[in-house]
Design a protein around this motif. Structure first.
Motif, PDB file in Angstrom:
ATOM      1  N   VAL A 206       0.862  -1.189   0.000  1.00  0.00           N
ATOM      2  CA  VAL A 206       0.000   0.000   0.000  1.00  0.00           C
ATOM      3  C   VAL A 206       0.891   1.229   0.000  1.00  0.00           C
ATOM      4  O   VAL A 206       1.665   1.450   0.929  1.00  0.00           O
ATOM      5  CB  VAL A 206      -0.922   0.006   1.238  1.00  0.00           C
ATOM      6  CG1 VAL A 206      -1.766   1.269   1.265  1.00  0.00           C
ATOM      7  CG2 VAL A 206      -1.817  -1.231   1.231  1.00  0.00           C
ATOM      8  N   SER A 207       0.810   2.022  -1.058  1.00  0.00           N
ATOM      9  CA  SER A 207       1.715   3.161  -1.210  1.00  0.00           C
ATOM     10  C   SER A 207       1.102   4.464  -0.710  1.00  0.00           C
ATOM     11  O   SER A 207       1.591   5.538  -1.053  1.00  0.00           O
ATOM     12  CB  SER A 207       2.135   3.304  -2.680  1.00  0.00           C
ATOM     13  OG  SER A 207       1.002   3.514  -3.507  1.00  0.00           O
TER      14      SER A 207
ATOM     15  N   ALA B 180       1.545  -2.287  10.753  1.00  0.00           N
ATOM     16  CA  ALA B 180       1.091  -0.914  10.544  1.00  0.00           C
ATOM     17  C   ALA B 180      -0.128  -0.875   9.625  1.00  0.00           C
ATOM     18  O   ALA B 180      -0.282  -1.701   8.720  1.00  0.00           O
ATOM     19  CB  ALA B 180       2.222  -0.074   9.959  1.00  0.00           C
ATOM     20  N   LEU B 181      -0.991   0.120   9.867  1.00  0.00           N
ATOM     21  CA  LEU B 181      -2.206   0.285   9.095  1.00  0.00           C
ATOM     22  C   LEU B 181      -2.070   1.427   8.099  1.00  0.00           C
ATOM     23  O   LEU B 181      -1.344   2.400   8.329  1.00  0.00           O
ATOM     24  CB  LEU B 181      -3.393   0.588  10.024  1.00  0.00           C
ATOM     25  CG  LEU B 181      -3.729  -0.450  11.099  1.00  0.00           C
ATOM     26  CD1 LEU B 181      -4.833   0.088  12.003  1.00  0.00           C
ATOM     27  CD2 LEU B 181      -4.149  -1.768  10.469  1.00  0.00           C
ATOM     28  N   CYS B 182      -2.779   1.304   7.004  1.00  0.00           N
ATOM     29  CA  CYS B 182      -2.963   2.420   6.087  1.00  0.00           C
ATOM     30  C   CYS B 182      -3.769   3.489   6.835  1.00  0.00           C
ATOM     31  O   CYS B 182      -4.630   3.153   7.660  1.00  0.00           O
ATOM     32  CB  CYS B 182      -3.703   1.915   4.857  1.00  0.00           C
ATOM     33  SG  CYS B 182      -4.300   3.190   3.731  1.00  0.00           S
ATOM     34  N   PRO B 183      -3.527   4.797   6.612  1.00  0.00           N
ATOM     35  CA  PRO B 183      -4.270   5.846   7.331  1.00  0.00           C
ATOM     36  C   PRO B 183      -5.727   5.920   6.884  1.00  0.00           C
ATOM     37  O   PRO B 183      -6.175   6.888   6.263  1.00  0.00           O
ATOM     38  CB  PRO B 183      -3.495   7.122   6.994  1.00  0.00           C
ATOM     39  CG  PRO B 183      -2.837   6.837   5.688  1.00  0.00           C
ATOM     40  CD  PRO B 183      -2.486   5.374   5.732  1.00  0.00           C
TER      41      PRO B 183
ATOM     42  N   SER C  10       0.729  -4.055   4.146  1.00  0.00           N
ATOM     43  CA  SER C  10       1.109  -5.186   3.308  1.00  0.00           C
ATOM     44  C   SER C  10      -0.027  -5.605   2.373  1.00  0.00           C
ATOM     45  O   SER C  10       0.135  -6.523   1.585  1.00  0.00           O
ATOM     46  CB  SER C  10       1.521  -6.375   4.183  1.00  0.00           C
ATOM     47  OG  SER C  10       0.417  -6.878   4.907  1.00  0.00           O
ATOM     48  N   GLY C  11      -1.186  -4.929   2.479  1.00  0.00           N
ATOM     49  CA  GLY C  11      -2.289  -5.218   1.569  1.00  0.00           C
ATOM     50  C   GLY C  11      -3.314  -6.189   2.098  1.00  0.00           C
ATOM     51  O   GLY C  11      -4.066  -6.769   1.314  1.00  0.00           O
TER      52      GLY C  11
ATOM     53  N   GLN D 187      -4.989  -8.864 -10.078  1.00  0.00           N
ATOM     54  CA  GLN D 187      -4.467  -7.529 -10.329  1.00  0.00           C
ATOM     55  C   GLN D 187      -3.569  -7.156  -9.155  1.00  0.00           C
ATOM     56  O   GLN D 187      -4.032  -6.968  -8.051  1.00  0.00           O
ATOM     57  CB  GLN D 187      -5.625  -6.522 -10.440  1.00  0.00           C
ATOM     58  CG  GLN D 187      -5.194  -5.079 -10.622  1.00  0.00           C
ATOM     59  CD  GLN D 187      -4.335  -4.875 -11.839  1.00  0.00           C
ATOM     60  OE1 GLN D 187      -3.114  -4.914 -11.746  1.00  0.00           O
ATOM     61  NE2 GLN D 187      -4.944  -4.679 -12.975  1.00  0.00           N
ATOM     62  N   SER D 188      -2.245  -7.083  -9.390  1.00  0.00           N
ATOM     63  CA  SER D 188      -1.300  -6.962  -8.288  1.00  0.00           C
ATOM     64  C   SER D 188      -0.630  -5.597  -8.203  1.00  0.00           C
ATOM     65  O   SER D 188       0.360  -5.443  -7.490  1.00  0.00           O
ATOM     66  CB  SER D 188      -0.219  -8.044  -8.407  1.00  0.00           C
ATOM     67  OG  SER D 188       0.468  -7.915  -9.646  1.00  0.00           O
ATOM     68  N   ALA D 189      -1.119  -4.579  -8.919  1.00  0.00           N
ATOM     69  CA  ALA D 189      -0.529  -3.247  -8.816  1.00  0.00           C
ATOM     70  C   ALA D 189      -0.740  -2.701  -7.412  1.00  0.00           C
ATOM     71  O   ALA D 189      -1.710  -3.025  -6.731  1.00  0.00           O
ATOM     72  CB  ALA D 189      -1.152  -2.314  -9.861  1.00  0.00           C
ATOM     73  N   LYS D 190       0.170  -1.855  -6.981  1.00  0.00           N
ATOM     74  CA  LYS D 190       0.121  -1.334  -5.620  1.00  0.00           C
ATOM     75  C   LYS D 190      -1.120  -0.472  -5.383  1.00  0.00           C
ATOM     76  O   LYS D 190      -1.652   0.170  -6.297  1.00  0.00           O
ATOM     77  CB  LYS D 190       1.380  -0.528  -5.320  1.00  0.00           C
ATOM     78  CG  LYS D 190       2.635  -1.380  -5.185  1.00  0.00           C
ATOM     79  CD  LYS D 190       3.810  -0.555  -4.705  1.00  0.00           C
ATOM     80  CE  LYS D 190       5.036  -1.439  -4.487  1.00  0.00           C
ATOM     81  NZ  LYS D 190       6.182  -0.658  -3.966  1.00  0.00           N
ATOM     82  N   VAL D 191      -1.567  -0.444  -4.127  1.00  0.00           N
ATOM     83  CA  VAL D 191      -2.752   0.310  -3.733  1.00  0.00           C
ATOM     84  C   VAL D 191      -2.368   1.761  -3.490  1.00  0.00           C
ATOM     85  O   VAL D 191      -1.410   2.057  -2.764  1.00  0.00           O
ATOM     86  CB  VAL D 191      -3.387  -0.297  -2.466  1.00  0.00           C
ATOM     87  CG1 VAL D 191      -4.547   0.572  -1.972  1.00  0.00           C
ATOM     88  CG2 VAL D 191      -3.853  -1.713  -2.732  1.00  0.00           C
ATOM     89  N   THR D 192      -3.125   2.692  -4.071  1.00  0.00           N
ATOM     90  CA  THR D 192      -2.869   4.121  -3.893  1.00  0.00           C
ATOM     91  C   THR D 192      -4.035   4.850  -3.242  1.00  0.00           C
ATOM     92  O   THR D 192      -3.887   5.997  -2.816  1.00  0.00           O
ATOM     93  CB  THR D 192      -2.581   4.794  -5.252  1.00  0.00           C
ATOM     94  OG1 THR D 192      -3.676   4.538  -6.156  1.00  0.00           O
ATOM     95  CG2 THR D 192      -1.294   4.236  -5.865  1.00  0.00           C
ATOM     96  N   ALA D 193      -5.216   4.227  -3.147  1.00  0.00           N
ATOM     97  CA  ALA D 193      -6.376   4.858  -2.520  1.00  0.00           C
ATOM     98  C   ALA D 193      -7.335   3.774  -2.048  1.00  0.00           C
ATOM     99  O   ALA D 193      -7.396   2.690  -2.631  1.00  0.00           O
ATOM    100  CB  ALA D 193      -7.091   5.804  -3.494  1.00  0.00           C
ATOM    101  N   VAL D 194      -8.077   4.069  -0.983  1.00  0.00           N
ATOM    102  CA  VAL D 194      -9.013   3.090  -0.430  1.00  0.00           C
ATOM    103  C   VAL D 194     -10.227   3.818   0.133  1.00  0.00           C
ATOM    104  O   VAL D 194     -10.125   4.923   0.663  1.00  0.00           O
ATOM    105  CB  VAL D 194      -8.323   2.219   0.648  1.00  0.00           C
ATOM    106  CG1 VAL D 194      -7.748   3.087   1.759  1.00  0.00           C
ATOM    107  CG2 VAL D 194      -9.286   1.203   1.218  1.00  0.00           C
TER     108      VAL D 194
END
Length: 266
Positions: A35-36, A93-96, A121-122, A156-163
């Motif tokens: 997760v970027s 760690a968590l995504c914000p 880590s997704g 689909q394995s591209a990195k996460v940029t938004a959630v």
């Protein structure tokens, strides 16, 4: 404006609850997280309807210094400030980001809250939390109250940029511009239809995927949801200026507009 402390908030007692990791593949290296989304302090508040009673509010916070800890308090306009809050300790760690709502499947007279979070880590995690928070400090949340799904196992394995999340649905935006909806909280991860990618091509055009995707989209920068005329809409902003509006139910694109902005801050 000036920030002032709420009366009684200095006496808040935290109930520590450890959230075990759901079964999943090995997490990504901290130096290269899946997760970027940049780590930062984050907070939010969600309104919970309670029938004839006054509305309740669920306020949550993730500290910048402790990215694996999420604090939750339950507020009610007709009651004093709560004497205790719930401090959830995750294994990484968590995504914000976090989303909370009331479970529709709870028994009558029993309140159960759903908490959606995403680790760096997704791994998407859905926690079922009792209300009021009657846990014993230092205890461990039961695995029966946790549903996890690793986004890295998806094709689909591209990195996460938004959630973004709404009840029964987790929406992920990726670095390659793709959008995927997961029915987390509604279907089991192994069920057909659990994940659906929002695509431009429809009907017979799906047979010509390579031809229909002639123009690559920029990475997804932000996602938001809204209900318009009883339709659940998804607003997606891409880094190249493309703004797309989707109907979540029918998975169809309604609007495609380029905002032509040079500065995307804020």
């Amino acid at each position: 404006g000036t920030e002032v402390p709420i009366t009684g908030s200095d006496k808040l007692r935290w109930i520590d609850l450890t959230v075990p990791s759901p079964p999943s593949p090995a997490p990504a290296s901290p130096a290269d997280p899946f997760v970027s989304v940049p780590p930062r302090a984050a907070s939010g508040c969600h309104v919970v309807s309670s029938g004839r009673d006054s509305q309740r509010y669920l306020a949550w916070r993730i500290h910048e210094e402790h990215q694996n800890v999420l604090e939750v308090i339950e507020l009610c306009a007709l009651k004093e400030f709560p004497s205790s809050g719930l401090r959830l300790v995750f294994q990484e760690a968590l995504c914000p980001f976090a989303f909370m709502c009331e479970s529709e499947g709870a028994r009558r007279g029993e309140s159960v809250y759903l908490l959606y979070v995403l680790t760096i880590s997704g791994v998407a995690i859905l926690c079922n939390l009792r209300s009021p928070f009657s846990y014993v400090s230092g205890s461990i949340l039961s695995q029966n109250d946790i549903v996890g799904f690793n986004l890295q196992t998806h094709i689909q394995s591209a990195k996460v940029t938004a959630v973004k999340a709404k009840p029964g649905c987790l929406v992920i935006g990726r670095q390659d511009g793709s959008i995927c909806c997961y029915s987390l909280g509604k279907l089991a991860p192994s069920s057909p239809g659990f994940s659906n990618e929002l695509r431009d091509d429809a009907g017979i055009g799906r047979l010509w995927t390579l031809m229909s995707r002639t123009k690559a989209l920029g990475p997804v920068q932000d996602i938001d949801t809204a209900t318009v005329n009883e339709r659940e809409l998804l607003f997606v902003l891409h880094l190249d200026g493309s703004l797309r509006v989707w109907d979540i139910s029918s998975q169809t694109k309604l609007v495609n507009y380029n905002v032509h902005l040079d500065d995307f801050e804020g």
